[in-house]
Design a protein around this motif. Structure first.
Motif, PDB file in Angstrom:
ATOM      1  N   TYR A 177      40.512  37.711  37.208  1.00  0.00           N
ATOM      2  CA  TYR A 177      41.092  38.018  38.508  1.00  0.00           C
ATOM      3  C   TYR A 177      42.519  37.469  38.574  1.00  0.00           C
ATOM      4  O   TYR A 177      42.881  36.547  37.842  1.00  0.00           O
ATOM      5  CB  TYR A 177      40.249  37.410  39.638  1.00  0.00           C
ATOM      6  CG  TYR A 177      38.765  37.587  39.449  1.00  0.00           C
ATOM      7  CD1 TYR A 177      38.186  38.854  39.442  1.00  0.00           C
ATOM      8  CD2 TYR A 177      37.936  36.483  39.266  1.00  0.00           C
ATOM      9  CE1 TYR A 177      36.828  39.012  39.259  1.00  0.00           C
ATOM     10  CE2 TYR A 177      36.567  36.634  39.076  1.00  0.00           C
ATOM     11  CZ  TYR A 177      36.018  37.900  39.066  1.00  0.00           C
ATOM     12  OH  TYR A 177      34.672  38.061  38.868  1.00  0.00           O
ATOM     13  N   TYR A 200      40.053  42.217  40.196  1.00  0.00           N
ATOM     14  CA  TYR A 200      40.517  42.137  41.579  1.00  0.00           C
ATOM     15  C   TYR A 200      41.871  41.440  41.622  1.00  0.00           C
ATOM     16  O   TYR A 200      42.130  40.509  40.854  1.00  0.00           O
ATOM     17  CB  TYR A 200      39.520  41.387  42.468  1.00  0.00           C
ATOM     18  CG  TYR A 200      38.211  42.134  42.644  1.00  0.00           C
ATOM     19  CD1 TYR A 200      38.062  43.096  43.643  1.00  0.00           C
ATOM     20  CD2 TYR A 200      37.135  41.896  41.795  1.00  0.00           C
ATOM     21  CE1 TYR A 200      36.867  43.791  43.799  1.00  0.00           C
ATOM     22  CE2 TYR A 200      35.944  42.589  41.938  1.00  0.00           C
ATOM     23  CZ  TYR A 200      35.818  43.537  42.934  1.00  0.00           C
ATOM     24  OH  TYR A 200      34.647  44.232  43.077  1.00  0.00           O
ATOM     25  N   SER A 248      40.613  46.033  44.573  1.00  0.00           N
ATOM     26  CA  SER A 248      40.029  46.280  43.259  1.00  0.00           C
ATOM     27  C   SER A 248      41.102  46.882  42.362  1.00  0.00           C
ATOM     28  O   SER A 248      42.135  47.371  42.836  1.00  0.00           O
ATOM     29  CB  SER A 248      38.843  47.233  43.365  1.00  0.00           C
ATOM     30  OG  SER A 248      39.288  48.552  43.681  1.00  0.00           O
TER      31      SER A 248
END
Length: 402
Positions: A138, A214, A298
């Motif tokens: 992420y 993400y 996303s």
């Protein structure tokens, strides 16, 4: 006399033998020439370029070069010339052009094309395959000034080692952050007096952030005492959210009803606003809506949003009402995570980076531009939709812009 007679007879006998030898040499020469001819069926004698060494042999028969060596060299030269001619004739067919490659890379063999990158830091030594024993899944970005260092330090503690930390510095102060150990591993980008959407458009291209599941694009004035990034990701996945934000403490500052935290659930995706504000319960600001202060995307949603961000409209006002265009159905894939919530501290730090003009305070000029950009964005979106529907011969829907 006898001796003279013998000599005479020998001389007479030698002449027929020499004649026969001459005939045989001629026949052998003809046959040999025939085989030479059929050995070079496509080679013109004018195309055989003999090197100077062979020409020297022809001029000097005492050089010691045999006929076989001459023929071998000639044959090799002919083959090489045919190969070169063939290569020239087929050069166009050997050129690479792959239209399915990324734009600009059509002339590269597909196997060498690397169309995506990342923020993973590499070593200057060792085997490249051993550079990254662990890859973060992420990305979290903060647009920061040094005055908010303690708040950012507290926020970073809420993000595990699964996150790459990226700081965009609008005040030009970067080295001071090294007082924090995590800052030495973070990515720092410094350009003065810019907004997070300016940075995002230029440094967060979808092909750059593609490794991350993400992407968190956050402001610097967020209180995170009740937030945990790993738990947040679990809830986002559980509820199928492509675009989201943490709930906001409802008693701090002005905010939309949609983004206020609810204490009785994990996630909510719709709300009720003031009478007349929501002509459609599935459209903003009653659904398919989050604010731009602490947005989480996303990978797939960000690829769309990045293309929607206007290069010259840097504040992002109006963008939150248009995010719904990047996911379908938007009222199900955009939501607010209530059980992982934050506090908006409303620190006007970036506003103070403006310039006082015409008797207005710096922040007033910044706010005026924000409103102007919102109107410009709405106009561009409406015009773009109308142009599309007209081109396709479609009657546009009644509501295209919110």
């Amino acid at each position: 006399m006898a001796k003279l007679g013998t000599i005479g007879r020998s001389g007479l006998l030698r002449k027929p033998n020499e004649s026969m030898r001459l005939v045989m040499t001629t026949v052998v020469g003809v046959v040999f020439g025939f085989f030479i001819g059929i050995s070079f069926p496509t080679v013109s004698i004018t195309k055989l370029h003999f090197p100077s060494s062979i020409i020297s042999y022809i001029e000097d028969r005492n050089s010691g070069v045999t006929t076989q060596a001459l023929l071998n060299h000639a044959w090799t030269s002919a083959k090489n010339q045919r190969a070169n001619s063939s290569g020239l004739d087929s050069s166009d067919s050997l050129k690479i052009y792959v239209p399915t490659n990324p734009k600009g890379a059509e002339r590269l063999p597909p196997g060498i094309v690397v169309s995506e990158s990342d923020f993973y830091q590499r070593r200057l030594w060792g085997d490249p395959s051993e550079d990254l024993p662990f890859k973060q899944k992420y990305l979290v970005t903060f647009t920061v000034g040094y005055d908010q260092k303690n708040n950012i330090n507290a926020a970073v503690q809420k993000f595990s080692e699964n996150f790459t930390i990226l700081l965009f510095h609008y005040d030009g102060r970067t080295s001071e952050w090294d007082e924090f150990e995590w800052s030495k591993r973070a990515i720092h980008v410094s350009v003065r007096k810019q907004t997070k959407w300016w940075y995002a458009k230029r440094f967060l291209h979808p092909d750059i952030v593609a490794p991350y599941d993400y992407i968190f694009i956050w402001d610097e004035d967020l209180g995170v005492e009740h937030f945990n990034a790993e738990e947040y990701i679990k809830l986002v996945k559980k509820h199928g959210l492509e675009i989201s934000q943490p709930g906001l403490e409802p008693n701090r500052g002005l905010t939309w009803q949609m983004t206020k935290r609810r204490g009785d659930r994990e996630v909510h995706k719709e709300t009720e606003e003031r009478p007349g504000w929501c002509s459609d319960p599935h459209l903003p600001p009653c659904a398919a809506f989050v604010e731009i202060m602490a947005t989480v995307f996303s990978r797939d949603a960000w690829r769309c949003v990045w293309h929607m961000i206007q290069n010259d409209l840097v504040h992002g006002w109006g963008l939150d009402f248009a995010l719904r265009r990047c996911v379908e159905p938007a009222h199900e894939k955009i939501g607010v995570v209530d059980s992982q919530w934050i506090v908006h501290q409303v620190v006007p730090s970036l506003g103070n980076q403006g310039k006082a003009e015409n008797g207005k305070a710096p922040w007033e000029g910044v706010r005026e531009r924000c409103r102007k950009e919102w109107g410009m964005f709405q106009t561009r979106m409406a015009d773009a939709e109308k142009a599309y529907y007209k081109k396709m011969g479609i009657t546009p829907p009644n509501t295209t812009v919110v």
